[in-house]
Design an enzyme around this catalytic site. Structure first.
Site, PDB file in Angstrom:
ATOM      1  N   CYS A 127       1.283  -1.297   0.364  1.00  0.00           N
ATOM      2  CA  CYS A 127      -0.231  -0.460   0.366  1.00  0.00           C
ATOM      3  C   CYS A 127       0.753   1.151  -0.164  1.00  0.00           C
ATOM      4  O   CYS A 127       1.652   0.980   0.722  1.00  0.00           O
ATOM      5  CB  CYS A 127      -1.050  -0.033   1.531  1.00  0.00           C
ATOM      6  SG  CYS A 127      -1.946   1.148   1.316  1.00  0.00           S
ATOM      7  N   GLU A 160      -8.315  -0.642  -3.316  1.00  0.00           N
ATOM      8  CA  GLU A 160      -9.083   0.409  -3.581  1.00  0.00           C
ATOM      9  C   GLU A 160     -10.548   0.538  -2.656  1.00  0.00           C
ATOM     10  O   GLU A 160     -10.263   1.718  -1.712  1.00  0.00           O
ATOM     11  CB  GLU A 160      -9.232   1.545  -4.636  1.00  0.00           C
ATOM     12  CG  GLU A 160      -7.876   1.440  -5.244  1.00  0.00           C
ATOM     13  CD  GLU A 160      -6.447   1.543  -4.720  1.00  0.00           C
ATOM     14  OE1 GLU A 160      -6.459   2.453  -3.726  1.00  0.00           O
ATOM     15  OE2 GLU A 160      -5.033   1.129  -4.621  1.00  0.00           O
ATOM     16  N   HIS A 173     -10.516   0.569   0.813  1.00  0.00           N
ATOM     17  CA  HIS A 173      -9.708   1.957   1.022  1.00  0.00           C
ATOM     18  C   HIS A 173     -10.950   3.752   1.525  1.00  0.00           C
ATOM     19  O   HIS A 173     -11.416   3.696   2.685  1.00  0.00           O
ATOM     20  CB  HIS A 173      -8.515   2.678   0.749  1.00  0.00           C
ATOM     21  CG  HIS A 173      -7.933   2.978   0.983  1.00  0.00           C
ATOM     22  ND1 HIS A 173      -6.747   2.740   2.175  1.00  0.00           N
ATOM     23  CD2 HIS A 173      -6.482   1.581   0.025  1.00  0.00           C
ATOM     24  CE1 HIS A 173      -5.489   2.553   1.863  1.00  0.00           C
ATOM     25  NE2 HIS A 173      -5.595   2.212   0.013  1.00  0.00           N
TER      26      HIS A 173
HETATM   27 ZN    ZN Z   1      -3.950   0.778  -0.288  1.00  0.00          ZN
END
Ligand code: ZN
Length: 186
Positions: A109, A153, A156
């Site tokens: 990440c 993603e 996230h």
């Molecule tokens: Zn990430």
């Protein structure tokens, strides 16, 4: 265009933002084109393949992904690009269908440079999202690097970090201290 600072998982203040559930983006929005350009620039500068808006401090449902070009080496040693880089922009994305299986991936990440760990992901996902004009779109059975990046993603955007998905902490390590090469971080 402008580079943005990437927030870090190992910074207490940054992490508060990274843990937020992101709010939807109302489209169209004239400020988004510049933001998307900045996100691609920031991601490329950091050699990543994906970046979510909360990683630059904006808790909104937007992420970008860039799959690198496919390069093949000819017999004489010259390299040719057999497939160009692919750029994707997802607003308000939702995974609507998954393969239901599990593939272990060595995942990194941009919010924790150098660190990798094994995470179980679906081998493909179908995602619904809006493009920058606000048009609703569906991407069916995204797999491989793209499918994995979408899952990373979208996590996230829901305040979920890949470090929370590592089941075997023995796989979690700083690869800058290893020789082997791993996939690009997101
Ligand atoms: Zn990430």
């Amino acid at each position: 265009m402008a580079l943005r600072r990437i927030l870090r998982i190992d910074d207490a203040v940054d992490k508060k933002t990274l843990k937020l559930v992101c709010r939807p983006v109302k489209l169209p929005d004239r400020t988004m084109r510049q933001l998307v350009a900045d996100m691609f620039e920031t991601m490329n500068e950091a050699n990543g393949i994906g970046l979510a808006a909360p990683q630059i401090g904006l808790p909104i449902q937007l992420c970008v992904i860039e799959i690198p070009p496919e390069i093949e080496e000819l017999d004489d040693g010259t390299e040719v690009e057999v497939a160009p880089a692919e750029q994707y922009v997802f607003f308000n994305p939702k995974i609507v269908k998954t393969s239901g299986d599990e593939v272990m991936r060595d995942e990194g990440c941009l919010s924790l440079p150098g660190w990798y760990g094994y995470v179980a992901r679906n081998s493909w996902v179908t995602v619904e999202y809006q493009d920058i004009s606000g048009k609703f779109r569906r991407m069916r059975k995204a797999d491989g690097l793209l499918g994995w990046a979408i899952q990373h993603e979208l996590d996230h955007l829901n305040g979920v970090l890949y470090t929370e998905r590592i089941r075997d902490l023995a796989t979690f390590r700083d690869i800058t201290k290893e020789r082997e090469e791993s996939a690009a971080p997101a």
